[in-house]
Design an enzyme around this catalytic site. Structure first.
Site, mmCIF file in Angstrom:
data_model
loop_
_atom_site.group_PDB
_atom_site.id
_atom_site.type_symbol
_atom_site.label_atom_id
_atom_site.label_comp_id
_atom_site.label_asym_id
_atom_site.label_seq_id
_atom_site.Cartn_x
_atom_site.Cartn_y
_atom_site.Cartn_z
ATOM 1 N N ASP A 238 -35.792 -51.690 32.051
ATOM 2 C CA ASP A 238 -35.448 -51.101 30.757
ATOM 3 C C ASP A 238 -33.959 -50.791 30.763
ATOM 4 O O ASP A 238 -33.459 -50.140 31.675
ATOM 5 C CB ASP A 238 -36.258 -49.805 30.552
ATOM 6 C CG ASP A 238 -35.863 -49.103 29.271
ATOM 7 O OD1 ASP A 238 -36.052 -49.700 28.202
ATOM 8 O OD2 ASP A 238 -35.353 -47.967 29.342
ATOM 9 N N GLU A 332 -35.754 -56.894 28.532
ATOM 10 C CA GLU A 332 -35.877 -56.948 27.082
ATOM 11 C C GLU A 332 -34.807 -57.856 26.494
ATOM 12 O O GLU A 332 -33.724 -58.000 27.048
ATOM 13 C CB GLU A 332 -35.790 -55.539 26.495
ATOM 14 C CG GLU A 332 -34.736 -54.706 27.165
ATOM 15 C CD GLU A 332 -34.897 -53.226 26.894
ATOM 16 O OE1 GLU A 332 -35.320 -52.901 25.790
ATOM 17 O OE2 GLU A 332 -34.564 -52.424 27.772
ATOM 18 N N ASP A 418 -37.881 -43.874 30.172
ATOM 19 C CA ASP A 418 -37.379 -45.203 30.561
ATOM 20 C C ASP A 418 -38.322 -45.920 31.525
ATOM 21 O O ASP A 418 -38.486 -47.133 31.474
ATOM 22 C CB ASP A 418 -35.990 -45.078 31.206
ATOM 23 C CG ASP A 418 -34.997 -44.463 30.255
ATOM 24 O OD1 ASP A 418 -35.320 -44.373 29.046
ATOM 25 O OD2 ASP A 418 -33.912 -44.070 30.699
#
Ligand SMILES: [Zn+2]
Length: 444
Positions: A238, A332, A418
């Protein structure tokens, strides 16, 4: 001899170059000529690439002097009717470009780069139009090519290698470059030992700090690195504002401080630089002739480069460590993230170098026999990893950037934001790999 196209594996090798003053003079001639030709081509916007030809010919017609006439008297505006390529045509107009010190492959490569810039503009949505190259750019470069003659190759080993082309390593500290002869280089790691390695394109760069580098594109028919044994480990990462990244196995990588440490130092020298510029102006001296100013300019350039080097070093170390110790790395997709979140985050994305970082993961994964996937970050922060409850649904409040920890109102598990997001990212990546046909947007 195997053809270039049969060699699918590529590797870049960038080395510091230490030319003597004579060689430096020749290098500058080539840099300047390359920039001049590029700008000339752009000014005339001549193009004869088949892909872009039809559309661009109308907007940027070929000068009448280069038209030819067919048997029926019709005008042929084809490039084949021109002498020998656009760069050479330009050279004919300017006698100084017939200098013996100029590398003929520099002409060809400049033309290739010019066409590539137009191709980029047409194919890639975000790429702008090709721009003129300024003499004051901090990085100046030109490219040249390596050639193998079958006679030389036969004499030295039988297969093209790092040691028998027109560009070749002479020993551990010297490389031979066209027009320059033997130049000192610094090899910071050992050369690849593949059975067959070809040197393809070679780019020479000069930096504002006065440093020279040479970048070699190497090609081979086998991977340059051995795939590592499986680790049976997978990780989701993340990317967030408080730290550089958080992994699904609860590790955090802090934001690097390379810039903060040098900021004061940089500010001080930038002040000195502008003071010297002001003084030169007051005394009606041009900046190029002001020795004090030029000296300080070099100092500032060196600090900038130190920041750049430290950032790159950090990104390389972090990405290599992640790739080496996991079979699967899931991150991501920044493009989607950018659209999702606010402006402040978009700013910090460019600042910490996540884009470069993800690019590194992408190209390093296949090198080590690993897998890297990017997933849409939608809802990865808002979803409880344990029960799948989505914050913001059923009358609950969405988590904000300030909620670093939270408790799921449905299953009462306490989450570090997170870390929870990283777990969700990993799960999304694993689902994507096992059922690639499933549309993730539809599930979430
Ligand atoms: Zn829950």
């Amino acid at each position: 001899m195997p053809k270039k196209d049969d060699l699918p594996y590529m590797m870049g090798l960038k080395l510091r170059l230490y030319p003597n003053w004579k060689q430096e003079k020749i290098l500058w001639k080539n840099l300047n000529a390359s920039r001049f030709i590029y700008n000339q081509l752009l000014a005339n916007s001549w193009t004869d690439s088949r892909i872009i030809k039809n559309k661009l010919d109308k907007r940027y017609p070929i000068p009448e002097a280069y038209w030819r006439y067919g048997k029926n008297g019709k005008v042929i505006k084809k490039s084949q009717k021109r002498p020998t390529g656009l760069a050479r045509i330009t050279a004919q107009r300017y006698p100084w470009l017939n200098d013996d010190d100029l590398d003929s492959d520099m002409f060809t490569n400049t033309e290739v780069n010019y066409k590539a810039a137009w191709n980029m503009f047409r194919k890639v949505h975000t790429a702008g139009k090709p721009k003129f190259k300024r003499k004051s750019r901090p990085v100046q470069s030109y490219s040249t090519s390596n050639h193998y003659s079958s006679a030389t190759v036969k004499k030295h080993g039988g297969t093209p290698s790092l040691y028998n082309g027109s560009i070749k390593f002479l020993d551990h500290n010297h490389i031979q470059l066209p027009k320059l002869g033997s130049i000192k280089v610094k090899l910071h790691r050992s050369l690849p030992t593949n059975r067959l390695v070809r040197i393809a394109t070679v780019t020479i760069k000069h930096y504002a700090t006065g440093q020279w580098t040479v970048s070699l594109l190497l090609k081979s028919d086998e991977p340059f690195r051995q795939a590592l044994p499986n680790t049976n480990q997978a990780v989701g990462i993340d990317l967030n504002t408080e730290n550089f990244l958080t992994t699904s196995d609860q590790k955090q990588v802090a934001n690097p401080h390379y810039y903060r440490a040098l900021k004061k130092h940089l500010a001080k020298h930038q002040r000195i630089l502008s003071r010297r510029a002001r003084r030169a102006k007051k005394e009606h001296r041009p900046l190029w002739a002001s020795k004090n100013y030029q000296q300080e300019k070099l100092v500032v350039a060196k600090i900038h480069q130190r920041v750049r080097n430290r950032r790159l070093n950090f990104l390389h170390e972090t990405s290599t460590a992640l790739i080496k110790s996991h079979d699967l790395v899931v991150a991501e997709n920044l493009k989607s993230k950018n659209m999702l979140k606010n402006h402040a985050l978009a700013m910090s994305i460019s600042d910490v170098g996540w884009r470069t970082f993800l690019g590194m993961l992408e190209y390093k994964a296949p090198l080590y026999g690993r897998t890297f996937v990017e997933v849409n970050p939608a809802y990865t922060t808002q979803t409880c990893y344990d029960c799948g409850f989505v914050m913001g649904s059923k009358g609950t409040k969405r988590l904000t950037l300030h909620d670093r920890e939270w408790t799921c109102p449905n299953c009462h598990v306490h989450h570090i934001r997170d870390h929870n997001a990283a777990l969700n990212i990993l799960a999304k990546g694993q689902r994507l790999l096992t059922r690639p046909d499933q549309n993730l947007e539809a599930i979430y």
